[in-house]
Design an enzyme around this catalytic site. Structure first.
Site, PDB file in Angstrom:
ATOM      1  N   HIS A  92      28.583  83.820  56.989  1.00  0.00           N
ATOM      2  CA  HIS A  92      28.643  83.721  58.462  1.00  0.00           C
ATOM      3  C   HIS A  92      29.907  83.013  58.947  1.00  0.00           C
ATOM      4  O   HIS A  92      30.250  83.113  60.124  1.00  0.00           O
ATOM      5  CB  HIS A  92      27.415  82.986  59.010  1.00  0.00           C
ATOM      6  CG  HIS A  92      26.126  83.702  58.774  1.00  0.00           C
ATOM      7  ND1 HIS A  92      25.889  84.982  59.231  1.00  0.00           N
ATOM      8  CD2 HIS A  92      24.995  83.334  58.113  1.00  0.00           C
ATOM      9  CE1 HIS A  92      24.675  85.365  58.863  1.00  0.00           C
ATOM     10  NE2 HIS A  92      24.109  84.391  58.172  1.00  0.00           N
ATOM     11  N   ASP A 143      22.677  90.341  51.785  1.00  0.00           N
ATOM     12  CA  ASP A 143      21.848  89.305  52.403  1.00  0.00           C
ATOM     13  C   ASP A 143      21.061  89.921  53.560  1.00  0.00           C
ATOM     14  O   ASP A 143      21.479  90.907  54.160  1.00  0.00           O
ATOM     15  CB  ASP A 143      22.762  88.182  52.920  1.00  0.00           C
ATOM     16  CG  ASP A 143      22.006  86.974  53.440  1.00  0.00           C
ATOM     17  OD1 ASP A 143      21.847  86.002  52.679  1.00  0.00           O
ATOM     18  OD2 ASP A 143      21.573  86.993  54.616  1.00  0.00           O
ATOM     19  N   HIS A 183      20.760  88.793  56.470  1.00  0.00           N
ATOM     20  CA  HIS A 183      21.495  88.629  57.733  1.00  0.00           C
ATOM     21  C   HIS A 183      22.871  89.293  57.655  1.00  0.00           C
ATOM     22  O   HIS A 183      23.484  89.346  56.589  1.00  0.00           O
ATOM     23  CB  HIS A 183      21.684  87.136  58.034  1.00  0.00           C
ATOM     24  CG  HIS A 183      20.410  86.347  58.100  1.00  0.00           C
ATOM     25  ND1 HIS A 183      19.881  85.698  56.999  1.00  0.00           N
ATOM     26  CD2 HIS A 183      19.570  86.115  59.128  1.00  0.00           C
ATOM     27  CE1 HIS A 183      18.749  85.085  57.354  1.00  0.00           C
ATOM     28  NE2 HIS A 183      18.540  85.327  58.633  1.00  0.00           N
ATOM     29  N   ASP A 218      17.199  86.637  50.603  1.00  0.00           N
ATOM     30  CA  ASP A 218      16.246  86.402  51.693  1.00  0.00           C
ATOM     31  C   ASP A 218      15.621  87.708  52.185  1.00  0.00           C
ATOM     32  O   ASP A 218      14.853  87.709  53.147  1.00  0.00           O
ATOM     33  CB  ASP A 218      16.884  85.604  52.847  1.00  0.00           C
ATOM     34  CG  ASP A 218      18.303  86.010  53.171  1.00  0.00           C
ATOM     35  OD1 ASP A 218      18.793  87.007  52.610  1.00  0.00           O
ATOM     36  OD2 ASP A 218      18.933  85.326  54.010  1.00  0.00           O
ATOM     37  N   TYR A 227      15.390  81.645  50.836  1.00  0.00           N
ATOM     38  CA  TYR A 227      14.786  80.378  51.257  1.00  0.00           C
ATOM     39  C   TYR A 227      13.372  80.171  50.718  1.00  0.00           C
ATOM     40  O   TYR A 227      12.763  79.150  51.001  1.00  0.00           O
ATOM     41  CB  TYR A 227      14.864  80.257  52.792  1.00  0.00           C
ATOM     42  CG  TYR A 227      16.304  80.466  53.223  1.00  0.00           C
ATOM     43  CD1 TYR A 227      17.230  79.450  53.045  1.00  0.00           C
ATOM     44  CD2 TYR A 227      16.760  81.713  53.670  1.00  0.00           C
ATOM     45  CE1 TYR A 227      18.579  79.658  53.327  1.00  0.00           C
ATOM     46  CE2 TYR A 227      18.096  81.924  53.961  1.00  0.00           C
ATOM     47  CZ  TYR A 227      19.000  80.893  53.784  1.00  0.00           C
ATOM     48  OH  TYR A 227      20.329  81.099  54.038  1.00  0.00           O
TER      49      TYR A 227
HETATM   50  C1  OKP Z   1      22.051  82.188  56.618  1.00  0.00           C
HETATM   51  B1  OKP Z   1      22.174  83.236  55.507  1.00  0.00           B
HETATM   52  C2  OKP Z   1      15.160  80.054  61.363  1.00  0.00           C
HETATM   53  C3  OKP Z   1      16.585  79.860  61.904  1.00  0.00           C
HETATM   54  C4  OKP Z   1      17.549  80.623  61.075  1.00  0.00           C
HETATM   55  C5  OKP Z   1      19.865  81.332  61.005  1.00  0.00           C
HETATM   56  C6  OKP Z   1      19.738  81.787  59.606  1.00  0.00           C
HETATM   57  C7  OKP Z   1      21.011  81.677  58.845  1.00  0.00           C
HETATM   58  C8  OKP Z   1      20.934  82.442  57.562  1.00  0.00           C
HETATM   59  N1  OKP Z   1      14.173  79.802  62.354  1.00  0.00           N
HETATM   60  N2  OKP Z   1      18.904  80.384  61.433  1.00  0.00           N
HETATM   61  O1  OKP Z   1      22.604  84.499  55.975  1.00  0.00           O
HETATM   62  O2  OKP Z   1      21.003  83.411  54.722  1.00  0.00           O
HETATM   63 ZN    ZN Z   2      20.662  85.367  55.096  1.00  0.00          ZN
END
Ligand code: OKP
Ligand code: ZN
Length: 340
Positions: A157, A193, A195, A282, A321
């Site tokens: 990110h 990932d 995200h 994740d 996570y």
């Molecule tokens: C980082 B990576 C959960 C809040 C999550 C953003 C997630 C960041 C992910 N309630 N906030 O891409 O795994």
């Molecule tokens: Zn992620």
């Protein structure tokens, strides 16, 4: 798979604003420790590496941003604040766009989310993680078929000049750029990932020599909210070198693996000399902050398909996570790759 890992990451354990409450971040030290324990247990060879050099970092990050990140904690401490360093104001859509002098203003200038903060150990941990990515890239340059950088904090990110989404320095971009410097003419970054890897996409947006391909939760529904739509395909000389494959809420393993095949056909078309995989797990069904449906066996399948690309591959850890399962899920990808 040659693994690069260290314990500098433990100095970083940030606070995040989650559903209106400040909590210890989901992106916690145990994640990396558990992955290291599992990859060691299944027999991968592990080595540490030095922190990334300023040169390696400045190849993908803004010098002003790097200076800010390095000094932010000391400035925050000297101002006498409690808690971790976070901004609370961000540039309105049409603003004059000048960096403020004040630290809190700069925390807004140099970030895009309040799900991460700067702590005493953040710079040391982030530069160590980027150093592991450099070492993994260097292993490929030296002829290894694959290497895994056990990066924490994650990186995909982080843009050239903003932190957010638990990320401060873009480990995958540092690895890809290192491979370019070391002689790979074309490098693909494949981001699996959950995200969207907005930072990596942004860093290479105008580049035709580094491809960015990502499958991820639709940004209309999910963080990072503002990028990762299918229409984002790269800009100028980079037009066609970015490919986004957004997926619906609750995407199951079959759909995800079919979409991985689409992503891999994009890599085939590009013909990279080396591949960097932003490896977030994740997408796991039991992940506490995500909603895709992959199980352990699906990660093995994915690893096998990545091996079928037939290119030297650097894996860089991103998210994941479900701490009790993150080690097994990562090891499954590496095992699938080695078997494939
Ligand atoms: C980082 B990576 C959960 C809040 C999550 C953003 C997630 C960041 C992910 N309630 N906030 O891409 O795994
Ligand atoms: Zn992620």
């Amino acid at each position: 798979v040659q693994v690069f890992a260290g314990d500098a990451h433990r100095a970083h354990h940030a606070t995040e604003l989650d559903e209106g409450r400040l909590i210890p971040s989901w992106e916690a030290p145990a994640r990396a420790d558990l992955v290291l324990a599992e990859v060691t247990r299944v027999g991968h060879h592990c080595a540490d590496a030095p922190p990334a050099s300023t040169t390696a970092l400045a190849a993908v990050h803004d010098p002003g941003y790097l200076g800010f990140l390095e000094s932010a904690w000391g400035r925050w401490r000297d101002e006498g604040h409690d808690g971790h360093a976070m901004g609370f104001g961000w540039a309105p859509r049409r603003s004059a766009g000048r960096r403020p002098d004040d630290l809190t203003g700069q925390l807004g200038w140099y970030s895009f989310a309040v799900d991460c903060s700067i702590t005493e150990g953040t710079w040391a941990a982030a530069t160590a993680a980027a150093g592991l990515a450099v070492a993994a890239a260097e292993a490929i340059v030296g002829g290894a078929p694959s290497a895994f950088a056990l990066c924490r904090p994650p990186g995909h990110h982080a843009t050239a000049d903003q932190f957010g989404g638990y990320c401060y320095l873009n480990n995958a971009a540092v690895a890809a750029q290192h491979l370019r410097h070391a002689g790979a003419d074309r490098v693909s970054v494949l981001d699996v990932d959950y995200h969207h890897g907005n930072g990596t996409q942004d860093i290479f947006d105008r580049r035709g020599d580094v491809q960015f391909v990502s499958l991820h939760a639709d940004p209309a529904q999910q963080f990072p909210w503002f990028s990762g739509h299918a229409g984002e395909v790269g800009t100028g000389p980079g037009h066609g070198a970015t490919r986004n494959l957004p997926l619906a809420r609750g995407t199951d393993a079959t759909t995800w693996l079919d979409t991985l095949d689409v992503a891999l056909s994009e890599l085939d078309r590009f013909g990279p000399d080396a591949v960097v995989v932003s490896l977030g797990v994740d997408t796991y069904a039991a992940d506490p902050i995500s909603d895709f449906g992959l199980q352990l066996a699906d990660f093995t399948v994915a690893g096998g398909r990545l091996a079928a690309v037939g290119r030297p591959t650097v894996f860089v850890l991103e998210g994941g996570y479900a701490t009790d399962a993150i080690g097994r899920n990562v090891a499954a990808v590496l095992d699938g790759f080695e078997a494939g």
